[in-house]
Scaffold this active site. Structure first.
Site, PDB file in Angstrom:
ATOM      1  N   SER A   1      -1.242  29.625  -5.636  1.00 10.29           N
ATOM      2  CA  SER A   1      -0.393  28.952  -6.605  1.00 10.29           C
ATOM      3  C   SER A   1      -1.445  29.633  -8.497  1.00 10.29           C
ATOM      4  O   SER A   1      -0.806  29.129  -9.541  1.00 10.29           O
ATOM      5  CB  SER A   1      -0.009  27.249  -7.562  1.00 10.29           C
ATOM      6  OG  SER A   1      -1.626  26.861  -6.930  1.00 10.29           O
TER       7      SER A   1
ATOM      8  N   CYS B   1      -8.677  22.262   0.127  1.00  8.25           N
ATOM      9  CA  CYS B   1      -7.972  23.571  -1.380  1.00  8.25           C
ATOM     10  C   CYS B   1      -8.505  24.557  -1.484  1.00  8.25           C
ATOM     11  O   CYS B   1      -9.596  24.264  -1.722  1.00  8.25           O
ATOM     12  CB  CYS B   1      -7.274  22.395  -2.556  1.00  8.25           C
ATOM     13  SG  CYS B   1      -6.699  23.353  -3.668  1.00  8.25           S
ATOM     14  N   THR B   2      -7.702  25.489  -1.912  1.00 10.78           N
ATOM     15  CA  THR B   2      -8.741  26.280  -2.117  1.00 10.78           C
ATOM     16  C   THR B   2      -9.234  26.518  -3.066  1.00 10.78           C
ATOM     17  O   THR B   2     -10.484  27.764  -4.142  1.00 10.78           O
ATOM     18  CB  THR B   2      -8.045  28.505  -2.127  1.00 10.78           C
ATOM     19  OG1 THR B   2      -7.066  28.467  -2.556  1.00 10.78           O
ATOM     20  CG2 THR B   2      -7.581  28.454  -0.388  1.00 10.78           C
ATOM     21  N   HIS B   3      -9.041  26.257  -4.710  1.00 10.69           N
ATOM     22  CA  HIS B   3      -9.220  25.280  -5.652  1.00 10.69           C
ATOM     23  C   HIS B   3     -10.640  24.664  -5.960  1.00 10.69           C
ATOM     24  O   HIS B   3     -11.219  25.233  -6.376  1.00 10.69           O
ATOM     25  CB  HIS B   3      -8.117  24.600  -6.389  1.00 10.69           C
ATOM     26  CG  HIS B   3      -7.123  25.387  -6.886  1.00 10.69           C
ATOM     27  ND1 HIS B   3      -6.160  26.219  -6.007  1.00 10.69           N
ATOM     28  CD2 HIS B   3      -6.063  25.447  -8.213  1.00 10.69           C
ATOM     29  CE1 HIS B   3      -5.416  26.616  -6.879  1.00 10.69           C
ATOM     30  NE2 HIS B   3      -5.396  26.582  -8.510  1.00 10.69           N
TER      31      HIS B   3
ATOM     32  N   CYS C   1      -4.046  29.337  -0.014  1.00 11.13           N
ATOM     33  CA  CYS C   1      -3.547  28.780  -0.201  1.00 11.13           C
ATOM     34  C   CYS C   1      -3.366  27.560   0.624  1.00 11.13           C
ATOM     35  O   CYS C   1      -2.922  27.850   1.852  1.00 11.13           O
ATOM     36  CB  CYS C   1      -2.250  28.962  -1.058  1.00 11.13           C
ATOM     37  SG  CYS C   1      -1.804  26.763  -1.312  1.00 11.13           S
TER      38      CYS C   1
ATOM     39  N   TYR D   1       1.388  23.775  -6.165  1.00 13.80           N
ATOM     40  CA  TYR D   1       2.140  23.895  -5.131  1.00 13.80           C
ATOM     41  C   TYR D   1       2.136  22.818  -4.669  1.00 13.80           C
ATOM     42  O   TYR D   1       2.570  21.654  -4.151  1.00 13.80           O
ATOM     43  CB  TYR D   1       2.038  24.704  -4.216  1.00 13.80           C
ATOM     44  CG  TYR D   1       1.949  25.985  -4.498  1.00 13.80           C
ATOM     45  CD1 TYR D   1       3.048  26.228  -5.745  1.00 13.80           C
ATOM     46  CD2 TYR D   1       1.966  27.231  -4.019  1.00 13.80           C
ATOM     47  CE1 TYR D   1       3.342  27.639  -5.614  1.00 13.80           C
ATOM     48  CE2 TYR D   1       2.498  28.409  -3.565  1.00 13.80           C
ATOM     49  CZ  TYR D   1       3.317  28.840  -4.747  1.00 13.80           C
ATOM     50  OH  TYR D   1       4.161  30.285  -5.331  1.00 13.80           O
ATOM     51  N   GLY D   2       0.439  21.826  -5.151  1.00 13.11           N
ATOM     52  CA  GLY D   2       0.712  20.408  -4.088  1.00 13.11           C
ATOM     53  C   GLY D   2       1.549  19.211  -4.413  1.00 13.11           C
ATOM     54  O   GLY D   2       1.446  18.351  -3.595  1.00 13.11           O
TER      55      GLY D   2
ATOM     56  N   THR E   1      -2.533  24.597   0.702  1.00 13.78           N
ATOM     57  CA  THR E   1      -0.444  23.700   0.643  1.00 13.78           C
ATOM     58  C   THR E   1      -0.300  24.601   1.949  1.00 13.78           C
ATOM     59  O   THR E   1       1.215  24.377   2.180  1.00 13.78           O
ATOM     60  CB  THR E   1      -0.349  23.339  -0.626  1.00 13.78           C
ATOM     61  OG1 THR E   1      -1.161  22.646  -1.328  1.00 13.78           O
ATOM     62  CG2 THR E   1       0.797  22.617  -1.130  1.00 13.78           C
TER      63      THR E   1
END
Ligand code: DGL
Length: 230
Positions: free
Chosen positions: A7, A182-184, A69, A38-39, A71
């Site tokens: 995302s 979460c990759t963020h 991602c 997305y989450g 999610t």
């Protein structure tokens, strides 16, 4: 051509990591910023967004696709009947494996988006590898928008406050290993390490990207070294 999607920021980080690991590979990255985050979306909504992400990358010529991602990966793993998701690499399986190898006390914490945490997918994957492991999955959606904030505008106090709230959700559960699911979250690693003081932090961005790079064949690794952001 290798396709990578997310995302937003987390996937962009993975795409750069991948380009660093495979400097000659041709990589195309797509961020579905229009539908971020997305989450917070339902599985049904996400399934149709993911189908169009995959379609977009395929129409650009991507033969191998990496869902950068957590999610997206959790929805794909929960949709075994969807043929379009066959063969799409996810970050969850290698991350769960790395966590079972890292833990010494058998207590593994997971912070992830609301969708990933509520799916319980890390618990399932980890217990399949390590039946004695205890897993607690906590939604940490506020960290997603903090990660999307440019570092120069991000207030470190906001990150600390959000992280402390999430830490408190673990209660008496004392993980020695924390999955950043979460990759963020990798861009917040330092602040999270201060709050969570665990023995090991496992970033799904790094684990997933390394595992995906290792799964590629010689032909996919050797192109003209292009990194394209759609
Ligand atoms: N980077 C994504 C993940 O790993 C999604 C974050 C979001 O859009 O909520 O789950």
């Amino acid at each position: 051509m290798i396709g990578v999607f997310d995302s937003g920021a987390g996937g962009a980080y993975c795409a750069r990591l991948l380009a660093g690991l495979l400097p000659q590979a041709d990589i195309v990255f797509y961020a579905d910023r229009e539908n971020a985050p997305y989450g917070t979306k339902s599985e049904t909504e996400l399934r149709s967004l993911l189908l169009s992400d995959v379609e977009k990358l395929r129409s650009f010529g991507a033969e191998r696709i990496f869902a950068a991602c957590g999610t997206a990966g959790s929805v794909m793993l929960n949709s075994p009947e969807e043929p379009t998701f066959d063969g799409i690499a996810n970050v969850l399986v290698p991350t769960a494996k790395a966590a079972t190898e890292a833990t010494q006390n058998g207590y593994i914490g997971v912070i992830a988006t609301a969708r990933t945490a509520s799916s319980g997918i890390y618990g399932k994957l980890i217990r399949a590898l390590c039946p004695a492991c205890q897993v607690m999955e906590i939604p940490a959606q506020p960290l997603v928008s903090l990660a999307e904030t440019p570092p120069c505008l991000r207030n470190p106090d906001d990150v600390r406050t959000a992280a402390e709230k999430i830490r408190a959700e673990f209660g008496e559960f004392e993980p020695d290993t924390l999955i950043l699911g979460c990759t963020h979250f990798s861009c917040l690693k330092r602040a999270l390490a201060d709050t969570f003081s665990v023995r090991r932090m496992i970033g799904c961005a790094e684990e997933g990207t390394r595992a995906f790079a290792a799964s590629l064949g010689e032909r996919e690794k050797h192109g003209s070294g292009r990194l394209i952001f759609l």
